[in-house]
Design an enzyme around this catalytic site. Structure first.
Site, mmCIF file in Angstrom:
data_model
loop_
_atom_site.group_PDB
_atom_site.id
_atom_site.type_symbol
_atom_site.label_atom_id
_atom_site.label_comp_id
_atom_site.label_asym_id
_atom_site.label_seq_id
_atom_site.Cartn_x
_atom_site.Cartn_y
_atom_site.Cartn_z
ATOM 1 N N LEU A 1 -8.220 5.960 2.832
ATOM 2 C CA LEU A 1 -8.328 7.123 1.948
ATOM 3 C C LEU A 1 -7.050 7.384 1.164
ATOM 4 O O LEU A 1 -6.997 8.346 0.393
ATOM 5 C CB LEU A 1 -8.674 8.374 2.772
ATOM 6 C CG LEU A 1 -10.061 8.367 3.419
ATOM 7 C CD1 LEU A 1 -10.221 9.564 4.330
ATOM 8 C CD2 LEU A 1 -11.147 8.367 2.348
ATOM 9 N N ARG A 2 -6.012 6.563 1.373
ATOM 10 C CA ARG A 2 -4.781 6.782 0.641
ATOM 11 C C ARG A 2 -5.011 6.655 -0.865
ATOM 12 O O ARG A 2 -4.403 7.366 -1.657
ATOM 13 C CB ARG A 2 -3.693 5.815 1.109
ATOM 14 C CG ARG A 2 -2.359 6.065 0.428
ATOM 15 C CD ARG A 2 -1.260 5.179 0.980
ATOM 16 N NE ARG A 2 -0.883 5.594 2.316
ATOM 17 C CZ ARG A 2 -0.879 4.804 3.367
ATOM 18 N NH1 ARG A 2 -1.254 3.553 3.244
ATOM 19 N NH2 ARG A 2 -0.511 5.258 4.543
ATOM 20 N N ALA A 3 -5.896 5.749 -1.274
ATOM 21 C CA ALA A 3 -6.180 5.570 -2.694
ATOM 22 C C ALA A 3 -6.746 6.842 -3.307
ATOM 23 O O ALA A 3 -6.379 7.223 -4.427
ATOM 24 C CB ALA A 3 -7.148 4.410 -2.892
ATOM 25 N N ASP B 1 0.815 -1.214 0.000
ATOM 26 C CA ASP B 1 0.000 0.000 0.000
ATOM 27 C C ASP B 1 0.847 1.261 0.000
ATOM 28 O O ASP B 1 0.380 2.337 -0.360
ATOM 29 C CB ASP B 1 -0.916 -0.013 1.233
ATOM 30 C CG ASP B 1 -1.922 1.120 1.209
ATOM 31 O OD1 ASP B 1 -2.624 1.256 0.202
ATOM 32 O OD2 ASP B 1 -1.992 1.871 2.195
ATOM 33 N N GLU C 1 1.582 8.858 4.807
ATOM 34 C CA GLU C 1 0.661 8.550 5.896
ATOM 35 C C GLU C 1 1.035 7.227 6.528
ATOM 36 O O GLU C 1 1.353 6.268 5.852
ATOM 37 C CB GLU C 1 -0.757 8.478 5.338
ATOM 38 C CG GLU C 1 -1.815 8.220 6.409
ATOM 39 C CD GLU C 1 -3.191 8.110 5.784
ATOM 40 O OE1 GLU C 1 -3.342 8.493 4.622
ATOM 41 O OE2 GLU C 1 -4.103 7.626 6.462
#
Length: 692
Positions: free
Chosen positions: A283-285, A202, A391
């Site tokens: 919410l990283r995507a 990720d 993050e």
């Protein structure tokens, strides 16, 4: 800008020319335009120019300004950045140098990555000096990890910490150092050799799947260019010099234009809708997709993000974030993506209302306002606190992946039997569970892992020893000084000799080879027994994935045994082979055990340090003519002579049991475990019931 010509030119790679960039070329270019995207993971089979493309990228990036003699490459234009080599005043000379491409070897030690004590200064001058590591050298450059999926866990943890904070802190051997470490992380891997742990997967902003071209003309062109480069690299580079310079200039121009690209409210909502529809975690995507869309618009020379930018960004940023467990293949539903994006172009934001002075801008000019937050998605030099690649994982400690059970795409019952060849059937595994921890007896010296006890470079210190050949342990200063002090000294002065050196001996955990020998005969297929067995094996495979083990799969049925999967770190391939495993026919138990013995002997010759764990899954029955039982027990005695830790998972169920698997375990010198007790929860419940 002068370009380096030591590597194969980027624009000479088929699919990486300026006008027709493929996914590999585009992903590398976009992360160069906007490093905040978070880097690229390139997945593909061997021989697909993964490493060639990464090494060629560095020569295209704009050079950086650094203080002369600064080993940490801080930005002279950023007063917030401080170098351990400083302080540097206004009179310090500033030099312009190319961007560094730093390669992190899979077998690197922690000291090599973080930095360590400068031994020469410590031993000859008695000074405590810090020698920077690879992360310091990669600051404001590219950190490249080939075969990143084979990287040891402790190095993965270091990368996660550096990527999350943008800094490295070293506290050891009497010194404390903190320095910036912001780099473009690029990893390449072959999925056949095992998957990447979810936390690091990720962390990569984009992912690309590459494969060799199937068209003969394209393959011939690749070979033609490679042979031309190998015969005369200088002449070959000169042929592509103009294309390289044009590509470098376009990257530099896109970087400058990045801050001017507008991400409208409609575009941002569309990105959120795309990510929500594809059920990505966190919410990283959303953040990475937005940054990639902005970078793509800047690369194409646009000043606002369009549908085409969002689509291309989603195709690069979302596939690897949709995986729920290591057995899921990365991918994206393009039809769903197109339905969400629709056919109409995104509307622009409404104009800002006039200010008190009657003008359209906050400063009294007619310029558009920058107060919509789009600057957070434009080019900066550091990780953002709002998320993205800087993050931290969402409250999940490193190494504690929670992998949900694989589900069928059509919602069907995965445990229902499926028709197979005549005389056989294929049962599906049910949802996996947390299994018991199986370990190899004794202590080994294998690669770092999380299963069995081992003496190596990681873990708690249990002593010291003279460094052996190829020793990767860090020097232990106290024991080195003690060894020198115990030796008679000349003139009363402490002098060091090579024989005084001592390294720490540590006890940690190693990874193992888990070899499954599975009975797929008719007796195992009866009464849905195979579903229970496959579920147990699938659970053990998930456990092997978490503990970084190699796995192999042997099946035996009808007349013979087969090495269905040679030992590999690709646990997802093992799961796929298990899912398609048919059951039925006779039980050639002896052949299965003898095949396991052959595989174990071969793997011992190939890698003597990796200790195996043999898991035999059977009900203990042996059929195939007179003497089948005797041959099976003789084969078990032969396997026992190899001295391999063995576990027999008893697939027999029902009220009437023959206990043949327990007899087999006695001949193997193995632990006997009913299939119902493979689950850690089931074992715990049984213990509590007996205690009560």
């Amino acid at each position: 800008m002068p370009l380096q010509s030591s590597h194969y030119p980027f624009s000479a790679i088929v699919g990486c020319d300026t006008e027709h960039l493929d996914d590999l070329g585009l992903s590398l270019v976009l992360t160069s335009v906007s490093p905040e995207i978070g880097g690229v993971l390139v997945r593909g089979e061997k021989g697909t120019a993964k490493s060639t493309a990464v090494r060629a990228l560095a020569s295209l990036l704009p050079p950086v300004d650094v203080y002369q003699g600064d080993r940490f490459s801080v930005d002279p234009a950023d007063p917030a950045q401080r170098s351990p080599d400083g302080p540097f005043g206004s009179g310090t000379a500033v030099e312009n140098r190319p961007v560094r491409l730093v390669e992190l070897p899979v077998g690197a030690t922690e000291d090599r990555v973080l930095g360590s004590l400068h031994l020469e200064q410590a031993l000859t001058h008695g000074k405590v000096a810090y020698e920077p590591g690879l992360l310091a050298r990669a600051h404001r450059g590219i950190l490249y990890v080939d075969e990143v999926n084979l990287l040891h866990d402790h190095l993965v943890d270091l990368l996660l910490d550096a990527a999350a904070t943008g800094r490295v802190t070293v506290e050891r051997d009497g010194f404390s150092v903190e320095h910036a470490a912001r780099f473009l992380l690029i990893g390449t891997m072959n999925p056949e050799e095992g998957e990447l742990r979810p936390q690091l997967l990720d962390r990569f902003g984009l992912t690309v799947e590459v494969a060799a071209p199937s068209e003969p003309a394209a393959r011939a062109e690749v070979v033609r260019r490679r042979m031309a480069h190998d015969s005369d690299a200088a002449a070959f580079a000169s042929r592509y010099r103009e294309a390289e310079e044009a590509l470098a200039e376009r990257i530099a121009a896109a970087r400058k234009a990045l801050a001017q690209v507008r991400l409208s409210e409609a575009a941002l909502l569309k990105i959120a809708e795309v990510c929500a529809a594809h059920e990505v975690d966190g919410l990283r995507a959303d953040i990475v997709t937005a940054r990639t869309a902005v970078a793509h618009a800047a690369w194409e020379g646009r000043t606002s993000v369009t549908r085409a930018d969002i689509r291309r960004a989603a195709m690069l940023a979302l596939p690897h974030r949709r995986r729920r467990n290591p057995f899921d293949a990365p991918g994206l539903d393009e039809d769903l993506l197109d339905r969400i994006l629709g056919d109409e172009e995104l509307p622009p934001d409404p104009p800002e209302p006039p200010g008190p002075g009657g003008s359209d801008g906050p400063d009294g000019s007619d310029a558009p306002s920058d107060t919509d937050g789009s600057d957070d998605l434009s080019g900066t030099d550091g990780p953002s606190d709002a998320g993205g690649p800087a993050e931290a994982p969402d409250g999940e400690p490193a190494g504690q992946e929670q992998l949900p059970a694989p589900q069928e795409a059509d919602g069907s019952d995965s445990s229902a039997p499926v028709a197979g060849p005549a005389g056989s059937s294929t049962a599906r595994a049910a949802a996996p569970y947390r299994p018991r921890v199986l370990t190899v007896r004794g202590s080994g010296e294998g690669a770092d892992g999380r299963r069995s006890r081992a003496v190596g470079t990681r873990g708690r210190r249990i002593g010291s020893a003279a460094p052996g050949r190829g020793s990767g342990s860090a020097l232990h200063l106290v024991e080195t000084v003690r060894a020198a002090a115990l030796r008679p000294q000349e003139r009363g002065r402490l002098r060091f000799h090579p024989r005084d050196l001592r390294v720490a001996v540590r006890e940690g955990q190693e990874s193992n080879l888990i070899l499954f020998c599975v009975d797929a005969s008719g007796s195992m297929a009866a009464r849905k027994r195979m579903t229970e067995v496959k579920t147990a094996i699938l659970s053990l495979l998930l456990d092997a994935y978490r503990r970084r083990d190699k796995v192999g799969l042997i099946t035996f049925r009808r007349q013979d045994a087969e090495l269905t999967l040679p030992p590999t770190r690709s646990v997802d391939v093992a799961a796929a082979r298990l899912d398609d495993l048919p059951a039925g026919g006779r039980t050639p138990l002896a052949e299965g055990l003898l095949e396991a013995a052959r595989v174990l002997r071969r793997e011992r010759l190939r890698d003597p340090r990796t200790r195996p764990l043999l898991v035999v899954v059977t009900d203990g029955r042996a059929t195939g003519g007179r003497g089948a039982v005797g041959r099976a027990l003789s084969a078990a005695d032969h396997v026992a002579g190899l001295g391999v830790t063995t576990v027999v998972v008893d697939g027999e169920s029902g009220p009437l049991r023959l206990g043949l698997a327990a007899r087999l375990a006695a001949h193997l010198g193995a632990d006997h475990m009913p299939v119902s007790e493979v689950s850690a929860d089931a074992l715990g419940n049984a213990v509590r019931e007996r205690a009560a």
